[in-house]
Enzyme design. Structure first.
Site, PDB file in Angstrom:
ATOM      1  N   ASP A  33       0.853  -1.191   0.000  1.00 28.01           N
ATOM      2  CA  ASP A  33       0.000   0.000   0.000  1.00 28.01           C
ATOM      3  C   ASP A  33       0.893   1.247   0.000  1.00 28.01           C
ATOM      4  O   ASP A  33       1.901   1.303   0.709  1.00 28.01           O
ATOM      5  CB  ASP A  33      -0.917  -0.006   1.243  1.00 28.01           C
ATOM      6  CG  ASP A  33      -2.052   0.987   1.118  1.00 28.01           C
ATOM      7  OD1 ASP A  33      -3.209   0.550   0.989  1.00 28.01           O
ATOM      8  OD2 ASP A  33      -1.789   2.212   1.162  1.00 28.01           O
ATOM      9  N   ASN A  89     -12.912  -3.047   2.710  1.00 30.14           N
ATOM     10  CA  ASN A  89     -13.868  -1.948   2.775  1.00 30.14           C
ATOM     11  C   ASN A  89     -14.782  -2.050   1.560  1.00 30.14           C
ATOM     12  O   ASN A  89     -14.292  -2.171   0.435  1.00 30.14           O
ATOM     13  CB  ASN A  89     -13.135  -0.607   2.754  1.00 30.14           C
ATOM     14  CG  ASN A  89     -12.245  -0.421   3.968  1.00 30.14           C
ATOM     15  OD1 ASN A  89     -12.591  -0.854   5.065  1.00 30.14           O
ATOM     16  ND2 ASN A  89     -11.098   0.191   3.779  1.00 30.14           N
ATOM     17  N   GLN A  96     -14.832   2.544   1.299  1.00 28.41           N
ATOM     18  CA  GLN A  96     -14.010   2.150   0.150  1.00 28.41           C
ATOM     19  C   GLN A  96     -13.641   3.379  -0.681  1.00 28.41           C
ATOM     20  O   GLN A  96     -14.509   4.203  -0.994  1.00 28.41           O
ATOM     21  CB  GLN A  96     -14.786   1.142  -0.720  1.00 28.41           C
ATOM     22  CG  GLN A  96     -13.964   0.585  -1.865  1.00 28.41           C
ATOM     23  CD  GLN A  96     -14.666  -0.563  -2.596  1.00 28.41           C
ATOM     24  OE1 GLN A  96     -15.788  -0.951  -2.226  1.00 28.41           O
ATOM     25  NE2 GLN A  96     -14.022  -1.092  -3.616  1.00 28.41           N
ATOM     26  N   HIS A 102     -10.243  -5.139  -3.252  1.00 27.12           N
ATOM     27  CA  HIS A 102      -8.919  -5.347  -2.662  1.00 27.12           C
ATOM     28  C   HIS A 102      -9.054  -5.706  -1.204  1.00 27.12           C
ATOM     29  O   HIS A 102      -9.942  -5.216  -0.511  1.00 27.12           O
ATOM     30  CB  HIS A 102      -8.036  -4.103  -2.819  1.00 27.12           C
ATOM     31  CG  HIS A 102      -8.642  -2.835  -2.289  1.00 27.12           C
ATOM     32  ND1 HIS A 102      -9.565  -2.097  -3.012  1.00 27.12           N
ATOM     33  CD2 HIS A 102      -8.483  -2.187  -1.110  1.00 27.12           C
ATOM     34  CE1 HIS A 102      -9.929  -1.051  -2.293  1.00 27.12           C
ATOM     35  NE2 HIS A 102      -9.299  -1.077  -1.126  1.00 27.12           N
ATOM     36  N   HIS A 104      -6.962  -5.561   2.322  1.00 28.44           N
ATOM     37  CA  HIS A 104      -5.809  -5.051   3.057  1.00 28.44           C
ATOM     38  C   HIS A 104      -5.291  -6.170   3.960  1.00 28.44           C
ATOM     39  O   HIS A 104      -6.089  -6.856   4.618  1.00 28.44           O
ATOM     40  CB  HIS A 104      -6.217  -3.893   3.976  1.00 28.44           C
ATOM     41  CG  HIS A 104      -6.776  -2.694   3.269  1.00 28.44           C
ATOM     42  ND1 HIS A 104      -6.052  -1.539   3.078  1.00 28.44           N
ATOM     43  CD2 HIS A 104      -7.999  -2.463   2.712  1.00 28.44           C
ATOM     44  CE1 HIS A 104      -6.789  -0.652   2.443  1.00 28.44           C
ATOM     45  NE2 HIS A 104      -7.988  -1.184   2.219  1.00 28.44           N
TER      46      HIS A 104
HETATM   47  P1  AMP Z   1      -9.805   1.548   0.464  1.00 26.67           P
HETATM   48  O1  AMP Z   1     -10.112   2.724   1.342  1.00 26.67           O
HETATM   49  O2  AMP Z   1     -10.105   0.233   1.133  1.00 26.67           O
HETATM   50  O3  AMP Z   1     -10.443   1.682  -0.902  1.00 26.67           O
HETATM   51  O4  AMP Z   1      -8.241   1.536   0.302  1.00 26.67           O
HETATM   52  C1  AMP Z   1      -7.558   1.961  -0.837  1.00 26.67           C
HETATM   53  C2  AMP Z   1      -6.094   1.827  -0.512  1.00 26.67           C
HETATM   54  O5  AMP Z   1      -5.357   1.950  -1.721  1.00 26.67           O
HETATM   55  C3  AMP Z   1      -5.565   2.882   0.454  1.00 26.67           C
HETATM   56  O6  AMP Z   1      -5.006   2.255   1.603  1.00 26.67           O
HETATM   57  C4  AMP Z   1      -4.497   3.620  -0.376  1.00 26.67           C
HETATM   58  O7  AMP Z   1      -3.374   4.000   0.391  1.00 26.67           O
HETATM   59  C5  AMP Z   1      -4.141   2.580  -1.417  1.00 26.67           C
HETATM   60  N1  AMP Z   1      -3.605   3.122  -2.654  1.00 26.67           N
HETATM   61  C6  AMP Z   1      -4.100   4.148  -3.386  1.00 26.67           C
HETATM   62  N2  AMP Z   1      -3.348   4.356  -4.487  1.00 26.67           N
HETATM   63  C7  AMP Z   1      -2.355   3.432  -4.447  1.00 26.67           C
HETATM   64  C8  AMP Z   1      -1.244   3.124  -5.309  1.00 26.67           C
HETATM   65  N3  AMP Z   1      -1.007   3.816  -6.435  1.00 26.67           N
HETATM   66  N4  AMP Z   1      -0.425   2.108  -4.943  1.00 26.67           N
HETATM   67  C9  AMP Z   1      -0.639   1.423  -3.800  1.00 26.67           C
HETATM   68  N5  AMP Z   1      -1.671   1.644  -2.961  1.00 26.67           N
HETATM   69  C10 AMP Z   1      -2.513   2.642  -3.277  1.00 26.67           C
END
Ligand code: AMP
Ligand code: ZN
Length: 115
Positions: A33, A89, A96, A102, A104
């Site tokens: 992440d 999420n 989300q 995805h 985590h």
């Molecule tokens: P969510 O809130 O569950 O949709 O989480 C999205 C996650 O994607 C967050 O923890 C972000 O830090 C992560 N994220 C966003 N852009 C990138 C990226 N380019 N590479 C890796 N992680 C990312």
């Protein structure tokens, strides 16, 4: 394979946006992440575009099982030996932010930045 050309994680799957990969096979990708909450924080995604966990059907059961099963293996490989947290999420009220399914997976010594 189902792809959304405007989706951030589809672009990561396609290699159009860089990522720090920790696992890849025909149907799954895992990468660090970009804003980690914990000392180790990876995201496990299907390569095909599925927007949210609310969009899966029984045809995705095996895929979801593989995502979950990958978590302990990755944590072990990344040196996490004291437990870890898995989190999905889903949708707006689920917090989300990226609409490509995805999971985590977070571990490492506490305190963590979040979670
Ligand atoms: P969510 O809130 O569950 O949709 O989480 C999205 C996650 O994607 C967050 O923890 C972000 O830090 C992560 N994220 C966003 N852009 C990138 C990226 N380019 N590479 C890796 N992680 C990312
Ligand atoms: Zn996508």
């Amino acid at each position: 394979m189902n792809v959304d050309p405007d989706c951030l994680f589809c672009k990561i799957v396609a290699g159009q946006i860089p990522s720090k990969k920790v696992f890849e096979d025909e149907e799954l990708l895992a990468f660090h992440d970009i804003h980690p909450w914990a000392p180790v924080h990876v995201l496990v995604i299907p390569k095909q575009h599925i927007a949210t966990l609310a969009d899966v059907g029984p045809e995705h059961d095996a895929l979801l099982g593989r995502m979950l099963g990958l978590a302990p293996r990755l944590m072990k490989e990344l040196g996490v030996g004291n437990g870890f947290r898995t989190l999905l999420n889903t949708g707006r009220d689920g917090g989300q932010e990226v609409y490509h399914l995805h999971m985590h997976v977070m571990g490492g010594p506490r305190p963590w930045r979040k979670g």
